[in-house]
Write an enzyme that holds these catalytic residues in place. Structure first.
Site, mmCIF file in Angstrom:
data_model
loop_
_atom_site.group_PDB
_atom_site.id
_atom_site.type_symbol
_atom_site.label_atom_id
_atom_site.label_comp_id
_atom_site.label_asym_id
_atom_site.label_seq_id
_atom_site.Cartn_x
_atom_site.Cartn_y
_atom_site.Cartn_z
ATOM 1 N N HIS A 1 0.858 -1.191 0.000
ATOM 2 C CA HIS A 1 0.000 0.000 0.000
ATOM 3 C C HIS A 1 0.897 1.244 0.000
ATOM 4 O O HIS A 1 1.954 1.251 0.628
ATOM 5 C CB HIS A 1 -0.915 -0.007 1.228
ATOM 6 C CG HIS A 1 -1.963 1.047 1.160
ATOM 7 N ND1 HIS A 1 -1.715 2.356 1.500
ATOM 8 C CD2 HIS A 1 -3.259 1.001 0.739
ATOM 9 C CE1 HIS A 1 -2.827 3.069 1.303
ATOM 10 N NE2 HIS A 1 -3.768 2.264 0.850
ATOM 11 N N GLU B 1 -3.652 1.955 -7.401
ATOM 12 C CA GLU B 1 -4.080 3.055 -6.540
ATOM 13 C C GLU B 1 -3.183 4.270 -6.791
ATOM 14 O O GLU B 1 -2.105 4.368 -6.203
ATOM 15 C CB GLU B 1 -3.969 2.650 -5.069
ATOM 16 C CG GLU B 1 -4.835 1.473 -4.697
ATOM 17 C CD GLU B 1 -5.198 1.504 -3.227
ATOM 18 O OE1 GLU B 1 -6.380 1.543 -2.924
ATOM 19 O OE2 GLU B 1 -4.281 1.534 -2.384
ATOM 20 N N GLY C 1 -7.423 9.020 -0.415
ATOM 21 C CA GLY C 1 -7.814 9.847 0.726
ATOM 22 C C GLY C 1 -7.905 11.331 0.396
ATOM 23 O O GLY C 1 -7.998 12.165 1.293
ATOM 24 N N SER D 1 -10.250 7.050 -3.525
ATOM 25 C CA SER D 1 -11.492 7.825 -3.379
ATOM 26 C C SER D 1 -12.682 7.203 -4.104
ATOM 27 O O SER D 1 -13.512 7.907 -4.684
ATOM 28 C CB SER D 1 -11.274 9.284 -3.813
ATOM 29 O OG SER D 1 -10.294 9.885 -2.981
HETATM 30 C C1 PEP Z 1 -6.810 3.127 0.188
HETATM 31 O O1 PEP Z 1 -6.230 3.535 1.165
HETATM 32 O O2 PEP Z 1 -6.510 2.010 -0.257
HETATM 33 C C2 PEP Z 1 -7.815 3.987 -0.426
HETATM 34 C C3 PEP Z 1 -8.156 3.727 -1.657
HETATM 35 O O3 PEP Z 1 -8.346 5.014 0.324
HETATM 36 P P1 PEP Z 1 -9.551 6.001 -0.073
HETATM 37 O O4 PEP Z 1 -10.658 5.170 -0.646
HETATM 38 O O5 PEP Z 1 -9.946 6.651 1.216
HETATM 39 O O6 PEP Z 1 -9.005 6.976 -1.066
#
Ligand code: PEP
Length: 249
Positions: A94, A166, A172, A212
């Protein structure tokens, strides 16, 4: 046909009581797409979440694992321990692990090895920063993260692997990649898997989008051909929101 996956990363949230009631609520959320549903609680709530999820469709992931089975590694938690607590999956790589805790590609590769050695399904995260995207380096960065993080493994050994794209700038922040941006990168990841391993592996590997994802944008993201699911942070903590994401249209 790839079975969709909706996964929730709870990060450093939820007490044992909160984790229990969230899992309980999710067991009643319905699952109209017959998606695989995964939640990743903190280590302290892994066992209780697994216990509460027993008999339901919800699977439990750790948010990370150490690369050794046991030893003098204060604060670390091993694949053996998370399996013992009831996890079947683990997130590895992550962006918060990479940027805050200094997990390098080499460390992540050792963590992947440890997880696979113990039969945990790996959710391997990749993604570019905003500076990298603006410098047109997105695909090169992601190919590098995949090449280094998964180094030394064959398609056979990686069978079942889940990749989560991601973009760091979307985690976030409330900024979501457009469905087209997500599709472009997901297709490139699939092409990379075909080139590096083989076509069958590329076709069967699920690639999740994370950054998000919300109840209000999940439908358009999930509509894209190479998006096989979502890894959700913030909204996975709210039962009604995550239930709507699980039941995407
Ligand atoms: C994550 O931390 O894997 C993530 C996608 O967070 P968010 O959905 O809050 O952006």
């Amino acid at each position: 046909m790839r079975t969709p996956i909706i996964a929730g990363n709870w990060k450093m949230h939820n007490t044992i009581a909160e984790a229990t009631s969230l899992v309980e609520a999710l067991t009643k959320a319905g699952n109209k797409n017959q998606a695989e549903i995964i939640v990743a609680p903190s280590y302290t709530a892994l066992a209780v979440a697994a216990h509460t999820a027993k008999g339901s469709e919800i699977k439990i992931a750790a948010q990370d694992v150490h690369w050794e089975d046991k030893g003098a590694f204060t604060s670390a938690v091993s694949p053996v321990q998370v399996k013992d607590a009831g996890a079947t999956h683990t997130i590895i790589g992550h962006s918060e692990r990479r940027s805050i805790f200094g997990d390098t590609d080499e460390i992540l590769n050792k963590k992947v090895a440890a997880a696979l050695r113990h039969g945990l399904t790996v959710i391997f995260c990749v993604g570019e920063t905003l500076a990298e995207r603006e410098a047109n380096k997105t695909l090169a960065v992601i190919e590098g993260q995949l090449a280094n993080g998964l180094k030394g493994f064959t398609a056979e050994q990686l069978k079942g692997l889940i990749i989560a794209y991601e973009p760091v700038w979307a985690i976030g922040t409330g900024k979501t990649a457009t469905p087209e941006q997500a599709q472009e990168v997901h297709a490139a990841i699939r092409a990379y898997l075909a080139k590096t391993y083989d076509d069958a592996f590329a076709q069967e590997t699920r690639i999740l989008y994370g950054g998000s994802v919300k109840d209000t944008n999940v439908d358009e993201i999930m509509a894209k051909e190479d998006v096989d699911g979502a890894l959700v942070g913030g909204q996975s903590l709210i039962a009604e929101k995550f239930a709507r994401i699980i039941n995407f249209n």
